[in-house]
Design an enzyme around this catalytic site. Structure first.
Site, PDB file in Angstrom:
ATOM      1  N   LYS A  39       0.830  -1.211   0.000  1.00  0.00           N
ATOM      2  CA  LYS A  39       0.000   0.000   0.000  1.00  0.00           C
ATOM      3  C   LYS A  39       0.870   1.269   0.000  1.00  0.00           C
ATOM      4  O   LYS A  39       2.079   1.190   0.260  1.00  0.00           O
ATOM      5  CB  LYS A  39      -0.927  -0.048   1.229  1.00  0.00           C
ATOM      6  N   TYR A  97     -12.520  -2.223  -3.083  1.00  0.00           N
ATOM      7  CA  TYR A  97     -12.954  -2.400  -1.690  1.00  0.00           C
ATOM      8  C   TYR A  97     -14.468  -2.320  -1.546  1.00  0.00           C
ATOM      9  O   TYR A  97     -14.969  -1.931  -0.474  1.00  0.00           O
ATOM     10  CB  TYR A  97     -12.280  -1.345  -0.808  1.00  0.00           C
ATOM     11  N   PHE A 101     -15.079   3.611   7.874  1.00  0.00           N
ATOM     12  CA  PHE A 101     -13.705   3.875   7.435  1.00  0.00           C
ATOM     13  C   PHE A 101     -13.543   3.885   5.914  1.00  0.00           C
ATOM     14  O   PHE A 101     -12.433   4.083   5.408  1.00  0.00           O
ATOM     15  CB  PHE A 101     -12.736   2.864   8.061  1.00  0.00           C
ATOM     16  N   ARG A 138      -1.517 -14.545   5.182  1.00  0.00           N
ATOM     17  CA  ARG A 138      -2.184 -13.654   6.144  1.00  0.00           C
ATOM     18  C   ARG A 138      -1.539 -13.756   7.528  1.00  0.00           C
ATOM     19  O   ARG A 138      -1.382 -12.762   8.228  1.00  0.00           O
ATOM     20  CB  ARG A 138      -3.688 -13.948   6.199  1.00  0.00           C
ATOM     21  N   THR A 161      -4.309  -7.428  10.878  1.00  0.00           N
ATOM     22  CA  THR A 161      -4.771  -6.295  10.063  1.00  0.00           C
ATOM     23  C   THR A 161      -4.388  -4.955  10.695  1.00  0.00           C
ATOM     24  O   THR A 161      -3.999  -4.017  10.001  1.00  0.00           O
ATOM     25  CB  THR A 161      -6.314  -6.359   9.904  1.00  0.00           C
ATOM     26  N   ARG A 202       3.484  -5.974   8.649  1.00  0.00           N
ATOM     27  CA  ARG A 202       2.616  -4.905   9.166  1.00  0.00           C
ATOM     28  C   ARG A 202       3.182  -4.268  10.438  1.00  0.00           C
ATOM     29  O   ARG A 202       3.006  -3.083  10.684  1.00  0.00           O
ATOM     30  CB  ARG A 202       1.208  -5.441   9.394  1.00  0.00           C
ATOM     31  N   ASN A 239      -1.919   0.074   6.861  1.00  0.00           N
ATOM     32  CA  ASN A 239      -1.373  -1.193   7.362  1.00  0.00           C
ATOM     33  C   ASN A 239      -0.449  -1.898   6.376  1.00  0.00           C
ATOM     34  O   ASN A 239      -0.309  -3.119   6.393  1.00  0.00           O
ATOM     35  CB  ASN A 239      -2.510  -2.121   7.840  1.00  0.00           C
ATOM     36  N   HIS A 241      -1.886  -5.525   1.663  1.00  0.00           N
ATOM     37  CA  HIS A 241      -3.171  -6.225   1.580  1.00  0.00           C
ATOM     38  C   HIS A 241      -2.904  -7.694   1.279  1.00  0.00           C
ATOM     39  O   HIS A 241      -1.937  -8.021   0.609  1.00  0.00           O
ATOM     40  CB  HIS A 241      -4.011  -5.615   0.445  1.00  0.00           C
ATOM     41  N   GLU A 252      -9.904 -10.721  -6.828  1.00  0.00           N
ATOM     42  CA  GLU A 252      -8.908  -9.647  -6.796  1.00  0.00           C
ATOM     43  C   GLU A 252      -7.867  -9.815  -7.903  1.00  0.00           C
ATOM     44  O   GLU A 252      -7.477  -8.836  -8.540  1.00  0.00           O
ATOM     45  CB  GLU A 252      -8.247  -9.609  -5.417  1.00  0.00           C
TER      46      GLU A 252
HETATM   47  P1  CMP Z   1      -7.168  -4.866   4.293  1.00  0.00           P
HETATM   48  O1  CMP Z   1      -7.514  -5.966   5.237  1.00  0.00           O
HETATM   49  O2  CMP Z   1      -6.112  -5.025   3.307  1.00  0.00           O
HETATM   50  O3  CMP Z   1      -8.513  -4.457   3.520  1.00  0.00           O
HETATM   51  C1  CMP Z   1      -9.474  -3.617   4.096  1.00  0.00           C
HETATM   52  C2  CMP Z   1      -8.755  -2.408   4.638  1.00  0.00           C
HETATM   53  O4  CMP Z   1      -9.568  -1.453   5.257  1.00  0.00           O
HETATM   54  C3  CMP Z   1      -7.796  -2.862   5.746  1.00  0.00           C
HETATM   55  O5  CMP Z   1      -6.768  -3.567   5.185  1.00  0.00           O
HETATM   56  C4  CMP Z   1      -7.445  -1.506   6.335  1.00  0.00           C
HETATM   57  O6  CMP Z   1      -6.538  -0.790   5.514  1.00  0.00           O
HETATM   58  C5  CMP Z   1      -8.811  -0.824   6.279  1.00  0.00           C
HETATM   59  N1  CMP Z   1      -9.553  -1.006   7.527  1.00  0.00           N
HETATM   60  C6  CMP Z   1     -10.186  -2.126   7.973  1.00  0.00           C
HETATM   61  N2  CMP Z   1     -10.783  -1.918   9.154  1.00  0.00           N
HETATM   62  C7  CMP Z   1     -10.543  -0.624   9.475  1.00  0.00           C
HETATM   63  C8  CMP Z   1     -10.885   0.195  10.580  1.00  0.00           C
HETATM   64  N3  CMP Z   1     -11.600  -0.275  11.586  1.00  0.00           N
HETATM   65  N4  CMP Z   1     -10.444   1.481  10.573  1.00  0.00           N
HETATM   66  C9  CMP Z   1      -9.713   1.967   9.557  1.00  0.00           C
HETATM   67  N5  CMP Z   1      -9.361   1.226   8.470  1.00  0.00           N
HETATM   68  C10 CMP Z   1      -9.758  -0.042   8.425  1.00  0.00           C
END
Ligand code: CMP
Length: 131
Positions: free
Chosen positions: A10, A48, A56, A84, A90, A101, A111, A114, A125
């Site tokens: 990212k 997304y 968010f 993962r 995450t 991460r 983060n 992905h 994807e």
């Molecule tokens: P990823 O799991 O790659 O895909 C969804 C993304 O949304 C996640 O990474 C974060 O970048 C973002 N995300 C998910 N949950 C939250 C949250 N609670 N607050 C802010 N960003 C979020």
């Protein structure tokens, strides 16, 4: 069984792309396809789409369009779940020490990387990004 997953460095971690790629390869993942991209808001919103409507979502689209991303298809046995686990939680604040991460992420949504969460997501994807 050999399996493919979709992963994407990212914008917050793009400057550390070479270090991250090296970690991924050292951990036994083969990079099958890759490309650098600049996402538009429309494209990021579609990628997304499952998060559309969540609090968010807007911040996520702004973040994902704030700079380039590096998209990859990776391959390994049990690739989706293992990758993962490998990249860490995450939320970087909860990611295990030394994980991608933990090392390169910031505050959510920043983060660093992905990873597809299921075979269905991986298929969707990979075709969305590479077709
Ligand atoms: P990823 O799991 O790659 O895909 C969804 C993304 O949304 C996640 O990474 C974060 O970048 C973002 N995300 C998910 N949950 C939250 C949250 N609670 N607050 C802010 N960003 C979020």
């Amino acid at each position: 069984m050999t399996q493919q997953s979709y992963t994407m460095i990212k914008p917050d971690a793009f400057a550390n792309k070479d270090k991250i790629i090296s970690m991924i390869e050292k951990a036994g993942y083969t990079i099958i396809k890759s490309k650098e991209m600049q996402m538009t808001p429309e494209f990021a919103g579609k990628f997304y789409a499952e998060h559309d409507g969540k609090p968010f979502f807007k911040g996520l689209v702004e973040f994902m369009t704030s700079g380039p991303v590096f998209a990859m298809v990776i391959e390994k046995e049990n690739c989706i779940l293992d990758f993962r686990e490998f990249i860490g939680n995450t939320n970087p604040a909860k990611a295990k020490p030394g994980s991608i991460r933990n090392l390169f992420g910031g505050e959510m949504p920043q983060n660093a990387i992905h990873a597809s969460d299921s075979p269905e997501s991986a298929n969707r994807e990979i075709s969305f990004i590479f077709n």
